[in-house]
Design an enzyme around this catalytic site. Structure first.
Site, PDB file in Angstrom:
ATOM      1  N   VAL A  96     -49.591  15.363   3.870  1.00  0.00           N
ATOM      2  CA  VAL A  96     -48.233  15.773   3.533  1.00  0.00           C
ATOM      3  C   VAL A  96     -48.256  17.226   3.085  1.00  0.00           C
ATOM      4  CG1 VAL A  96     -46.192  15.300   2.131  1.00  0.00           C
ATOM      5  CG2 VAL A  96     -47.677  13.411   2.841  1.00  0.00           C
TER       6      VAL A  96
ATOM      7  N   LEU B 256     -49.543  18.744  -0.158  1.00  0.00           N
ATOM      8  CA  LEU B 256     -49.019  17.971  -1.292  1.00  0.00           C
ATOM      9  C   LEU B 256     -49.812  16.696  -1.528  1.00  0.00           C
ATOM     10  CD1 LEU B 256     -45.172  18.274  -0.567  1.00  0.00           C
ATOM     11  CD2 LEU B 256     -46.545  19.619  -2.165  1.00  0.00           C
ATOM     12  N   GLY B 257     -50.387  16.162  -0.463  1.00  0.00           N
ATOM     13  CA  GLY B 257     -51.152  14.931  -0.585  1.00  0.00           C
ATOM     14  C   GLY B 257     -51.828  14.598   0.721  1.00  0.00           C
ATOM     15  N   GLN B 258     -52.894  13.798   0.609  1.00  0.00           N
ATOM     16  CA  GLN B 258     -53.640  13.452   1.815  1.00  0.00           C
ATOM     17  C   GLN B 258     -54.122  12.023   1.713  1.00  0.00           C
ATOM     18  OE1 GLN B 258     -56.617  16.321   2.770  1.00  0.00           O
ATOM     19  NE2 GLN B 258     -57.035  15.489   4.799  1.00  0.00           N
ATOM     20  N   GLY B 259     -53.945  11.276   2.810  1.00  0.00           N
ATOM     21  CA  GLY B 259     -54.365   9.891   2.853  1.00  0.00           C
ATOM     22  C   GLY B 259     -55.227   9.619   4.057  1.00  0.00           C
ATOM     23  N   ALA B 260     -55.454   8.323   4.312  1.00  0.00           N
ATOM     24  CA  ALA B 260     -56.345   7.942   5.409  1.00  0.00           C
ATOM     25  C   ALA B 260     -55.750   8.258   6.771  1.00  0.00           C
ATOM     26  CB  ALA B 260     -56.658   6.454   5.312  1.00  0.00           C
ATOM     27  N   THR B 261     -54.438   8.228   6.880  1.00  0.00           N
ATOM     28  CA  THR B 261     -53.814   8.384   8.196  1.00  0.00           C
ATOM     29  C   THR B 261     -52.904   9.596   8.314  1.00  0.00           C
ATOM     30  OG1 THR B 261     -51.964   6.965   7.532  1.00  0.00           O
ATOM     31  CG2 THR B 261     -53.859   5.888   8.565  1.00  0.00           C
ATOM     32  N   ALA B 262     -52.663  10.320   7.225  1.00  0.00           N
ATOM     33  CA  ALA B 262     -51.715  11.428   7.311  1.00  0.00           C
ATOM     34  C   ALA B 262     -51.952  12.426   6.196  1.00  0.00           C
ATOM     35  CB  ALA B 262     -50.283  10.909   7.251  1.00  0.00           C
TER      36      ALA B 262
ATOM     37  N   ASP C 271     -48.527  -1.024  -1.181  1.00  0.00           N
ATOM     38  CA  ASP C 271     -49.411   0.049  -1.660  1.00  0.00           C
ATOM     39  C   ASP C 271     -48.782   0.765  -2.856  1.00  0.00           C
ATOM     40  OD1 ASP C 271     -51.678   1.578  -1.805  1.00  0.00           O
ATOM     41  OD2 ASP C 271     -51.121   2.947  -0.179  1.00  0.00           O
TER      42      ASP C 271
END
Length: 722
Positions: free
Chosen positions: A27, A19-25, A138
């Site tokens: 989803v 569903l989503g991707q960031g610097a630390t995780a 954020d």
């Protein structure tokens, strides 16, 4: 368990359902093992464990603390077999606000109703954060999730509290979090430009991010844009945000190393009404302030945004201006305040305003509440008439700019070009639909205007008939009074107006002919209006634009596949090039359709509407003059009858029986009793008629004033004069 899936004791998910991707995780979309309920599972990567334990646990603690419909709900904190903790949260089927803004139809921002939903949800979510002393740090469209309610309306929720921390209004922090396009300039300087500084940051950094997010949501673009983009020219990006003049909400660099163009308004391509922009722009200017000391406080932000959300939209269409407006006003405000708001937005003074709804005049008292106004929509607004000459604008919107098509074959450049073009053609489609709607409103509005004047003509003819009857009665009564007064040898002042009343009688046929000529002109105008209205359903511009849009979208989808493939085989490359030729043809047809068809027809109707407006306004002025004259004349007749009745009373007293012979007296008495009976009967009739009139000036003054005023005004209905 398959390598493509993962699970905790209560939940499982596919590693492909990202569903989503960031610097630390990252989803994933997961499910509850027992109920099958969809959830969002946030799995932290190894980089997240380089943070201190306190920072790692902060997001868990924040989500446990928060409980609001506009905050993504935390269901559970579970562990993988590797002891990695995962967050199990509410699944939002609509994706993020960023996903919505990246859809081509929203390339120029969201429609007004959806924007207001975003505004309401974000404001309420932020208010809950402040009530709990939390700063998010954020805020951006990617961290605002969209859920669809049972009524099909969107619900937006704040998410990703990995950077959040507890912070009261007067506290500061020095750590840096956030996404660079939405980052407060002070934080941007430190983290993006690597400049050492000793600045601390307060809760206002969230407001800056909210301001950029709202601007992005309203326009489809970021408010501050270097020529090469915010990520490729960080120095100019910082320069734009820190050198922004007070009140400016946008800074754009159009050429390399060129000047910055500042704006205190939202762009013309924005879908928000001027009425909403009028209230929103001051909010954006207040929170997009780099100086933390000058930036609005949260209390001021919440007060202003809550005021916007509590206002009721009232749609109206200024007929002679050919402009749609939306007045945002509190439901408890009075109609007098509403008229002032209308004057401010349209430039039409209160005394010149007249409202129509569903073809009829809308009678409004100034003390009425706005909540009692009829329900309006953009397609069914109040029609605003002006009692003065107005200038109608040529077009309600501007044609969007189309980028230049790449000359060379390049799958990436061609894909990017078609992505922009699809958004532009969606905007073209909205313009076509808007022009069609405005044509409908113009034709319906002028038909209503004509019907209002037709009813006024009917009332004027009724007044002429009433005046004619009363004049005839007055003349008959005056003749009898004059005869009896002569026998009574009494000089009565009321009887010398016989010639003046006769003069009024002689002019009435002229007024009648003038009103009849107006009715004939209205007949011709309504025939002309009907012919244009009959042609409107046969205009298929909206359908044609929809077909062209579908063809261009199909090419964009093909180019999307080509971009994923990267290098094309010979035949696929030829197809790609052929479709590029077709795309060029489609774009030419799009522009031809809107310029040579839609805009041309709209301009032709505007020209016709200007003629209608001039004729109808002249009629309306004449009708107002006649109504004023007829009202005064009827009042004058009442005053005249009062004088006549007094004269009649004096005559009747002088005609009482004398002391002559009995037989002669009896004959004379019978004759006089008969005459008295007739006179009293006539007097009673005139008193009954007089009850319908009002007091005013004398007949001769009213006649001379109106007749001379009308005589000098050029009449449209010649040779009759009104």
């Amino acid at each position: 368990m398959s390598e493509m899936t993962a699970s905790t004791p209560s939940y499982l998910w596919s590693l492909q359902d990202v569903l989503g991707q960031g610097a630390t995780a990252c989803v994933y979309k997961g499910r509850n093992k027992r109920s099958g309920e969809l959830v969002a599972v946030k799995v932290f990567n190894l980089a997240s464990y380089n943070r201190t334990h306190e920072v790692q646990m902060r997001e868990f603690d924040m989500l446990r603390k928060l409980n609001h419909k506009n905050i993504v709900e935390l269901f559970a904190v579970e562990e993988l077999p590797s002891k990695q903790k995962v967050l199990v949260m509410e699944f939002c089927s609509g994706g993020s606000l960023l996903n919505l803004l990246e859809q081509p139809e929203n390339a120029f921002g969201l429609a007004e109703p959806e924007f207001l939903t975003v505004l309401q949800c974000v404001v309420q979510g932020m208010n809950h954060l402040r009530e709990n002393g939390v700063v998010h740090r954020d805020i951006k469209p990617g961290n605002i999730m969209r859920q669809t309610g049972e009524d099909a309306r969107s619900i937006y929720k704040l998410t990703d509290f990995g950077a959040a921390r507890e912070l009261e209004d007067d506290e500061k922090f020095i750590s840096i979090y956030g996404t660079e396009e939405y980052l407060h300039p002070d934080m941007y300087e430190r983290v993006m430009l690597r400049k050492p500084q000793q600045k601390s940051y307060g809760v206002s950094v969230d407001l800056w991010s909210v301001g950029v997010t709202f601007y992005h949501t309203a326009t489809g673009s970021l408010p501050f844009m270097p020529f090469r983009g915010p990520r490729k020219d960080k120095q100019t990006m910082y320069k734009i945000t820190t050198e922004k003049p007070a009140g400016a909400i946008c800074g754009l660099q159009r050429v390399a190393n060129g000047p910055i163009e500042w704006s205190t308004y939202l762009p013309d391509s924005c879908q928000l009404s001027q009425g909403l922009q009028m209230h929103l722009v001051p909010v954006l200017a207040g929170i997009l302030e780099a100086d933390q000391e000058r930036c609005w406080a949260f209390e001021q932000f919440f007060t202003a945004t809550t005021d916007i959300l509590q206002r009721q939209p009232v749609h109206l269409f200024a007929l002679q201006q050919a402009m749609a407006h939306c007045i945002y006003i509190h439901h408890y405000s009075t109609v007098s305040v509403f008229f002032e708001e209308v004057a401010m937005q349209t430039g039409i003074d209160v005394q010149h305003q007249q409202l129509l709804y569903l073809g009829h005049e809308l009678p409004l008292e100034g003390s009425m509440k706005v909540v009692n106004l009829p329900h309006t929509t953009a397609a069914r607004p109040l029609i605003l008439l002006s009692h003065r000459t107005e200038t109608n604008h040529s077009l309600p919107v501007r044609e969007p700019e189309t980028p230049i098509m790449p000359a060379k074959f390049d799958v990436i450049a061609d894909y990017n070009f078609t992505k922009i073009v699809v958004g532009v053609v969606h905007q073209y489609q909205r313009i076509v639909q808007l022009l069609h709607l405005h044509r409908e409103l113009l034709l319906e509005g002028y038909y209503s205007y004509m019907m209002v004047l037709r009813r006024a003509c009917g009332e004027a003819m009724d007044n002429i008939a009433r005046i004619s009857i009363r004049l005839k009665s007055c003349l008959t009564l005056q003749h009898r009074i004059f005869t009896l007064g002569h026998h009574a040898s009494e000089n009565l002042g009321a009887v010398d107006k016989n010639d003046r009343l006769q003069q009024v009688t002689e002019h009435l046929p002229g007024y009648t002919a003038g009103i009849q000529e107006f009715q004939n002109r209205l007949d011709h105008l309504q025939i002309e209006q009907a012919k244009l209205a009959e042609m409107l359903p046969s205009d298929k511009s909206c359908q044609k634009m929809q077909m062209l849009l579908q063809k261009i979208v199909a090419i964009h989808q093909l180019y999307h596949k080509d971009r994923l493939l990267g290098k094309l085989l010979y035949n696929d490359e030829q197809i790609h090039k052929f479709e590029k030729i077709h795309l060029s043809t489609h774009l030419k047809r799009v522009k031809s359709l809107i310029r040579e068809n839609c805009m041309e027809k709209y301009r032709d109707l505007l020209d016709t509407a200007r003629t209608w407006s001039r004729i109808l306004l002249e009629m309306q002025i004449h009708m107002q003059d006649f109504n004023s004259f007829s009202t005064g004349l009827l009042a004058d007749l009442e005053m005249s009858e009062q004088h006549q009745n007094k004269a009649l009373d004096r005559i009747l007293v002088t005609l009482q029986p004398s002391g002559a012979g009995q037989q002669h007296e009896e004959i004379e008495l019978r004759d006089k009793e008969l005459m008295l009976s007739r006179m009293y009967h006539l007097k009673e009739e005139m008193e009954i008629l007089g009850q319908e009139l009002q007091s005013s000036n004398s007949i001769i003054e009213s006649l001379e004033a109106v007749h001379s005023a009308v005589a000098v005004r050029p009449s449209m209905a010649r040779p009759a004069t009104l």
